[in-house]
Write a protein that holds these residues in place. Structure first.
Motif: not given
Length: 185
Positions: A21-23, A141-148, A155-163
């Motif tokens: 994820m860092f890379l 599609r509705y969530a703008g991405g998959c679970t992974s 979450l690793s980039s601290l995005q509220r929509p992902s939380l």
């Protein structure tokens, strides 16, 4: 001397995920399997019919390495890094699973009641695959991405929509297993 393989502990696998994820973040990339599938569809010409697939897929070719890595990693993990032992489940879980129709709970990671060819190729199995595939595709599609993508990259980039999406995934999973699954099976 026979060497018994054990699952990788969290303190090995967790930092490996963190390094990847860092890379990715360092190089301005994101991770998610649905973006790989979108790229594959665009390569296949889906952009001629659906606007969503009209994009410069050549800029996303690097993302296809994730697909190859998932396939190769799954093969290696199954054939060389797994130990075919029973799964250590609590007795309450085993009893709950037996009540749901799983005869050999804890003896297989992929229970034959769900993953055997007989189960998959039945009318019920095919219907669940089609309906479930539609729901996963629509939800992704509705969530703008998959679970992974949301759980690892978001979450690793601290995005509220992902939380919010990850909380929704867990709530949906709980609803599925406690209310919908018992009706289906």
């Amino acid at each position: 001397m026979e060497y018994i393989l054990q699952p990788w502990p969290w303190y090995v696998s967790g930092p490996c995920i963190a390094i990847v994820m860092f890379l990715l973040l360092y190089f301005g990339r994101t991770f998610g399997m649905s973006s790989n599938l979108r790229t594959l569809c665009a390569i296949g010409g889906a952009g001629k019919r659906v606007e969503f697939f009209k994009f410069d897929w050549k800029s996303q070719r690097w993302n296809l390495v994730v697909v190859l890595g998932a396939i190769a990693g799954g093969f290696i993990a199954h054939h060389y890094l797994s130990n075919p032992i029973n799964i250590d489940l609590s007795q309450n879980t085993v009893e709950d699973l037996k009540a749901l129709g799983f005869e050999n709970a804890g003896q297989s990671l992929l229970p034959p009641e769900l993953f055997s060819w007989d189960a998959v190729l039945s009318i019920k199995g095919i219907s669940i695959l089609i309906f479930g595939g539609f729901l996963v595709g629509f939800g992704t599609r509705y969530a703008g991405g998959c679970t992974s993508g949301h759980a690892i990259t978001g979450l690793s980039s601290l995005q509220r929509p992902s939380l919010i999406a990850v909380i929704g995934f867990f709530i949906g999973g709980l609803i599925m297993i406690h209310f919908i699954y018992p009706i289906l099976f």
